[in-house]
Design an enzyme around this catalytic site. Structure first.
Site, PDB file in Angstrom:
ATOM      1  CB  CYS A   1      -0.623   0.146   1.247  1.00 24.31           C
ATOM      2  SG  CYS A   1      -2.422   1.195   1.374  1.00 24.31           S
TER       3      CYS A   1
ATOM      4  CG  HIS B   1      -3.296  -4.033   3.140  1.00 23.73           C
ATOM      5  ND1 HIS B   1      -2.216  -3.253   4.045  1.00 23.73           N
ATOM      6  CD2 HIS B   1      -3.897  -2.084   2.446  1.00 23.73           C
ATOM      7  CE1 HIS B   1      -2.050  -1.411   3.582  1.00 23.73           C
ATOM      8  NE2 HIS B   1      -3.473  -1.619   3.217  1.00 23.73           N
TER       9      HIS B   1
ATOM     10  CD  GLU C   1      -0.957  -5.686   5.864  1.00 23.95           C
ATOM     11  OE1 GLU C   1      -1.946  -4.922   6.068  1.00 23.95           O
ATOM     12  OE2 GLU C   1      -1.047  -6.369   4.190  1.00 23.95           O
TER      13      GLU C   1
END
Length: 481
Positions: A299, A409, A411
């Site tokens: 990001c 993202h 994660e």
């Protein structure tokens, strides 16, 4: 008379081995202009060759690594008919700095160097190499290799390289197709089995400041990034902002990769920007000399990488804050380093289901990427997305360096639960772990270490405790420093 006898013996030996033997002096074909030795480093697979008596096996490959003194380590390997791997190491050096595509290779101390001329290469897919030795003032034996970054090369490219050899005055009647069949599935395991890997990788995550931190705090890292890397088998070291450059350099030489996380830091003037720039430049320098060091940007981290690469801020406002999207894969994605090992069903899910979470208000449009020479030449676009009006870049990997970026993202799917836009579908969670495994495996190729176990222990994030974030935070937990 003695010279004639030696010449006759040489002719018989060369003929018996099927080598490319010709009367007259060696041709002097033109070589690659502005040859970049650093970009040439890595592994090349043999596609075709003129016969060479010193090659007896299959699955032939050559791996080049740039050494600190500017010379090149050469590792040639092949699989013999008895199932054993045969390899030889040598050193190559540029003869004349004004002609870097002409090198001499030495494999044995005291033996004459062998010429290695790079006639043409695009660094990413093919290379055409020529060598020639002149004997007794009467004849020459020439060698040629068509090499590729993969074990297959497009027939049209091979045909073009044939034409280049002919134009250079090289007889290609004896060219042989090299056997690369089944090397990855079975034979190739013999090559990989001896490859050294780092089984204890440590990756640095860059912290950043925020106006929402408690008083006297210097930075934070969202716990999901730490868990992401740990799920791939790595340990984590926090990289604090606003530290001296020498401290960053010492840390760089101790860790095996860097992750630049998402957030809200200024990517043109902040502690986050300054530290990112230092680690990015150190990584570029290290990779150029054969010290494999990966960098990942998520990001904001990806946006920061685009600024560091291009020297410009090329962001466009998009309606992409708090939305999950399917990836629009480019044709390069399937054979990319990042995605080539992903299961087919996961790639299908990523392409058809809204699994990747986006939390950004700014993006690099595909138009901006393609019209900026520095970005287009440095990064391969693996996927794009759209907010309905603007198509933006969502996944990249560098052509020549282990540098990667996602605008989304990876994660969050497994480790963040506070936003309804985050998918927790099995495929989304699986993607978290495949992305983590990929980047950690990249870090396993690096062998930096701390000077002592005590120094390593004191640097690890285990020395800090994550805190539960307040209800208005997008993170479940943070490390606050």
């Amino acid at each position: 008379m003695k010279a004639f006898q030696m010449l006759f013996v040489l002719l018989l030996a060369a003929a018996a081995e099927g080598q490319s033997l010709h009367f007259g002096k060696c041709p002097r074909p033109p070589v690659q202009q502005d040859f970049n030795v650093a970009k040439y480093m890595g592994t090349w697979y043999e596609i075709e060759k003129l016969p060479a008596l010193f090659e007896k096996g299959t699955c032939n490959q050559a791996t080049y690594s740039l050494l600190s003194d500017g010379t090149v380590k050469v590792l040639n390997a092949e699989l013999l008919s008895n199932g054993k791997m045969n390899s030889i190491e040598g050193v190559a050096k540029v003869k004349n700095s004004t002609q870097p595509a002409i090198l001499d290779v030495s494999f044995f101390k005291g033996a004459p160097d062998s010429p290695y001329w790079v006639l043409s290469t695009d660094y990413q897919s093919y290379s055409l190499v020529y060598s020639c030795t002149y004997h007794y003032g009467s004849l020459h034996i020439d060698f040629a290799w068509i090499l590729a970054r993969t074990r297959l090369l497009n027939k049209e490219v091979v045909s073009q390289l044939h034409d280049e050899l002919v134009s250079a005055g090289v007889n290609i009647n004896n060219l042989l197709v090299s056997d690369q069949a089944g090397c990855e599935q079975s034979k190739g395991l013999l090559f990989h089995s001896s490859a050294k890997i780092n089984e204890r990788p440590i990756i640095g995550i860059l912290a950043q400041n925020s106006r929402y931190l408690p008083p006297n705090s210097t930075g934070y890292i969202a716990s999901s990034y730490v868990k992401f890397l740990e799920s791939g088998g790595a340990r984590v070291v926090p990289i604090m902002v606003n530290r001296e450059a020498e401290e960053y350099k010492r840390l760089f030489n101790s860790i095996n990769g860097v992750l630049l996380p998402g957030g809200s830091a200024n990517i043109t003037s902040s502690g986050y920007q300054r530290a990112s720039k230092i680690f990015y430049e150190l990584a570029i320098e290290a990779n150029k000399r054969g010290d494999y060091f990966p960098v990942w940007g998520t990001c904001l981290g990806y946006e920061q990488l685009t600024v560091l690469t291009s020297g410009e801020t090329l962001l466009t406002r998009t309606n992409t804050s708090g939305v999950s999207l399917p990836l629009l894969f480019t044709k390069e994605a399937k054979q990319s380093r990042m995605f080539k090992s992903f299961p087919a069903e996961l790639m299908e899910a990523l392409a058809s289901e809204p699994l990747t979470e986006n939390s950004h208000e700014w993006s690099v449009s595909l138009l901006s990427h393609n019209t900026n020479k520095d970005l287009k030449n440095f990064y391969k676009v693996l996927s794009t997305n759209t907010d309905g009006e603007i198509e933006f870049v969502s996944t990249v990997e560098a052509y020549d360096y282990p540098i990667y970026g996602t605008q989304w993202h990876p994660e969050k799917n497994a480790f963040e639960w506070r936003r309804p836009c985050i998918s927790h579908a099995p495929s989304a969670v699986m993607n978290t772990f495949y992305m983590a495994q990929f980047f950690v495996n990249e870090a396993r190729k690096n062998f930096h270490t701390f000077e002592s176990e005590e120094e390593e222990r004191s640097a690890l994030i285990y020395n800090y405790n994550p805190v539960h974030s307040p209800p208005n935070s997008g993170f479940e937990q943070k490390y606050i420093f």
